[in-house]
Design an enzyme around this catalytic site. Structure first.
Site, PDB file in Angstrom:
ATOM      1  N   HIS A  30       1.073  -1.332  -0.054  1.00  0.00           N
ATOM      2  CA  HIS A  30       0.003  -0.055  -0.063  1.00  0.00           C
ATOM      3  C   HIS A  30       0.981   1.177   0.145  1.00  0.00           C
ATOM      4  CE1 HIS A  30      -2.673   2.868   2.277  1.00  0.00           C
ATOM      5  NE2 HIS A  30      -3.482   2.735   1.219  1.00  0.00           N
ATOM      6  N   ARG A  31       0.836   2.147  -1.053  1.00  0.00           N
ATOM      7  CA  ARG A  31       1.616   3.096  -1.355  1.00  0.00           C
ATOM      8  C   ARG A  31       3.162   2.743  -1.325  1.00  0.00           C
ATOM      9  NH1 ARG A  31      -1.719   7.409   2.889  1.00  0.00           N
ATOM     10  NH2 ARG A  31      -3.739   6.552   2.440  1.00  0.00           N
ATOM     11  N   GLU A  57       0.802  -0.580  -4.908  1.00  0.00           N
ATOM     12  CA  GLU A  57      -0.341   0.150  -4.951  1.00  0.00           C
ATOM     13  C   GLU A  57       0.117   1.582  -4.849  1.00  0.00           C
ATOM     14  OE1 GLU A  57      -3.729   2.641  -3.424  1.00  0.00           O
ATOM     15  OE2 GLU A  57      -1.833   2.463  -2.468  1.00  0.00           O
ATOM     16  N   ASP A  59      -1.089   5.893  -5.550  1.00  0.00           N
ATOM     17  CA  ASP A  59      -2.227   6.871  -5.798  1.00  0.00           C
ATOM     18  C   ASP A  59      -1.497   7.983  -6.936  1.00  0.00           C
ATOM     19  OD1 ASP A  59      -3.959   6.110  -3.701  1.00  0.00           O
ATOM     20  OD2 ASP A  59      -2.027   6.683  -2.632  1.00  0.00           O
ATOM     21  N   HIS A  72      -0.743  10.753  -2.675  1.00  0.00           N
ATOM     22  CA  HIS A  72      -2.114  10.351  -2.151  1.00  0.00           C
ATOM     23  C   HIS A  72      -2.950  11.798  -1.875  1.00  0.00           C
ATOM     24  CE1 HIS A  72      -5.205   9.656   0.957  1.00  0.00           C
ATOM     25  NE2 HIS A  72      -5.233   8.480   0.617  1.00  0.00           N
ATOM     26  N   GLU A 133      -4.238   3.423  -8.389  1.00  0.00           N
ATOM     27  CA  GLU A 133      -5.278   3.984  -7.843  1.00  0.00           C
ATOM     28  C   GLU A 133      -5.418   5.486  -8.449  1.00  0.00           C
ATOM     29  OE1 GLU A 133      -6.222   4.445  -3.779  1.00  0.00           O
ATOM     30  OE2 GLU A 133      -7.987   5.768  -4.346  1.00  0.00           O
ATOM     31  N   LYS A 135      -6.977   9.159  -8.762  1.00  0.00           N
ATOM     32  CA  LYS A 135      -7.602   9.947  -7.515  1.00  0.00           C
ATOM     33  C   LYS A 135      -8.111  11.002  -8.399  1.00  0.00           C
ATOM     34  CE  LYS A 135      -6.202   8.269  -3.575  1.00  0.00           C
ATOM     35  NZ  LYS A 135      -7.294   7.792  -2.673  1.00  0.00           N
ATOM     36  N   ASP A 263       0.506  -2.005   4.457  1.00  0.00           N
ATOM     37  CA  ASP A 263       1.735  -1.340   4.436  1.00  0.00           C
ATOM     38  C   ASP A 263       2.935  -2.149   5.017  1.00  0.00           C
ATOM     39  OD1 ASP A 263      -0.120   0.966   4.301  1.00  0.00           O
ATOM     40  OD2 ASP A 263      -0.230   1.202   6.512  1.00  0.00           O
TER      41      ASP A 263
HETATM   42  O1  G3P Z   1      -5.935   0.182  -1.865  1.00  0.00           O
HETATM   43  C1  G3P Z   1      -6.961   1.117  -1.929  1.00  0.00           C
HETATM   44  C2  G3P Z   1      -6.750   2.258  -0.701  1.00  0.00           C
HETATM   45  O2  G3P Z   1      -5.558   2.538  -1.004  1.00  0.00           O
HETATM   46  C3  G3P Z   1      -7.592   3.218  -0.816  1.00  0.00           C
HETATM   47  O3  G3P Z   1      -7.503   4.002   0.154  1.00  0.00           O
HETATM   48  O4  G3P Z   1      -6.770   6.318   1.212  1.00  0.00           O
HETATM   49  O5  G3P Z   1      -4.998   4.556   0.898  1.00  0.00           O
HETATM   50  O6  G3P Z   1      -6.040   5.737  -0.988  1.00  0.00           O
HETATM   51  P1  G3P Z   1      -6.335   5.370   0.345  1.00  0.00           P
HETATM   52 CA    CA Z   2      -4.434   4.319  -2.539  1.00  0.00          CA
END
Ligand code: G3P
Ligand code: CA
Length: 277
Positions: A30-31, A57, A59, A72, A133, A135, A263
Site C-alpha cells: 500500500h503506497r 499500489e 495513488d 495520495h 489508484e 485519484k 503497509d
Molecule cells: O487500496 C485502496 C486504498 O489505497 C484506498 O484508500 O486512502 O489509501 O487511497 P487510500
Molecule cells: Ca490508495
C-alpha cells in the site's frame, strides 16, 4: 471471533458454497512498503519489491501541465512535512518535483521526490503488478492510456482501482485489456445501525461499472462469508485494504480474498503463509 469465523467457513464449505478461489492471496504494498518508507516514493516501491510484494499500489493525479504523478493527498502539505502546500491539479510537474517528500518520514529519506507514473512503472519487475489508484476524475483516463501505451508492461501487470464510478466505467470501456476494481468504504447509520452502501447496492455498482473486482475496506462487520459469496456469485474478484494486523490478514485469507493490501508486505505475507500451511 476466530472460532466463529472458522465455524462459519466450515458451514459454507459443507454446503458447497465456500467463497474462496482456493488460490494464495496476492500481497499488495500500500503506497509501497509505506510502514517503513515514505509513501508513494521510489524508495517505498523499491522497498516493497525487496519485501517480496506481488503488487505495488500507488495513488495518481493529473497535474496542471498533463503529467501523471504519484501522491495520495490533494496537496503536498502533509508529505512535504508542512514545507509546501501546492494543490496537485493546479501545479506543474516542475513545481511539484522541487518538493522533498521523504524527510517527513525519516531524515535518511531526504531528497525523495514525487515520482511520475513512468518512474513508478519502471520499478516493476517482470512478474510484478501495479494497482494504479486513480485519484483524479475522468480527465485523467486518456493521458493514462497514452502513458501506458509507452510502458513496457504486459496488460495483466496493470490493474486500475478507483472510488469514482464514472472513472471505473471509462477505464473498462477504453482499456478493457486491464482489470479495474471499484473501491468502497462503509458508513453506519447511527439510528438504524445499517451500513451503507448495502451489499445489494455494491453488487449493482460493480455490474453497472463493469468492474472486474471489488476493492473493499477491511470492515469485519460488513465483510462476512455471505458478503463474499454474493460478490463471487456475480463473477467479481475480492480485494481488501488496508490490513496491517496479522490476525485480520488471516481472516481475509480464510475468506478467500484475491489480494490483501498492506503497509507491511513481508509481515502480512508471513501471516497468511502460516495460515495456508
Ligand atoms: O487500496 C485502496 C486504498 O489505497 C484506498 O484508500 O486512502 O489509501 O487511497 P487510500
Ligand atoms: Ca490508495
Amino acid at each position: 471471533m476466530r472460532i466463529w469465523l472458522g465455524l462459519s467457513l466450515v458451514a459454507f464449505a459443507a454446503f458447497g458454497c465456500f467463497p474462496s478461489t482456493g488460490q494464495a492471496q496476492m500481497i499488495v504494498a500500500h503506497r509501497g512498503a509505506s510502514f517503513v518508507a515514505p509513501e508513494n516514493t521510489l524508495a517505498s516501491f523499491q522497498e516493497a519489491w525487496q519485501q517480496d510484494a506481488d503488487v505495488v499500489e500507488g495513488d495518481f493525479y493529473l497535474t496542471k501541465d498533463g503529467a501523471i504523478v504519484c501522491i495520495h493527498d490533494k496537496n503536498t502539505e502533509r508529505t512535504s512535512g508542512g514545507t509546501a502546500k501546492l494543490k496537485i491539479e493546479d501545479s506543474t510537474l516542475e513545481e511539484l518535483r522541487a518538493i522533498d517528500v521523504g524527510t517527513w518520514k525519516a531524515p535518511k529519506y531526504a531528497g525523495q521526490k514525487i515520482p511520475t507514473l513512468e518512474e513508478v512503472l519502471a520499478t516493476i519487475p517482470e512478474n510484478g503488478k501495479i494497482f494504479i489508484e486513480i485519484k483524479s476524475g475522468p480527465e485523467i483516463v486518456e493521458p493514462l492510456q497514452a502513458a501506458l501505451k509507452k510502458a513496457n508492461l504486459k496488460d495483466e501487470q496493470v490493474i486500475f482501482i478507483c472510488f469514482n464510478e464514472e472513472v471505473v466505467s471509462q477505464c473498462r470501456e477504453k482499456m478493457p485489456q486491464h482489470k479495474a476494481s471499484w473501491l468502497t468504504s462503509y458508513k453506519q447509520n447511527k439510528l438504524s445501525g445499517k451500513w451503507s452502501p448495502s451489499l445489494e447496492s455494491v453488487v449493482k455498482t460493480l455490474k453497472k461499472t463493469g468492474a472486474t473486482g471489488l476493492g473493499t475496506q477491511a470492515n469485519d462487520t460488513v465483510v462476512t462469508p455471505e458478503f463474499v459469496k454474493a460478490i463471487r456469485d456475480a463473477g467479481i474478484e475480492c480485494h481488501v485494504w488496508t490490513v496491517n494486523d496479522p490476525q485480520q490478514a488471516q481472516r481475509y485469507a480464510e475468506l478467500g480474498f484475491d489480494s490483501i493490501t498492506t503497509d507491511k508486505p513481508a509481515e502480512i505475507r508471513a501471516a497468511v503463509t502460516s495460515e495456508n500451511k
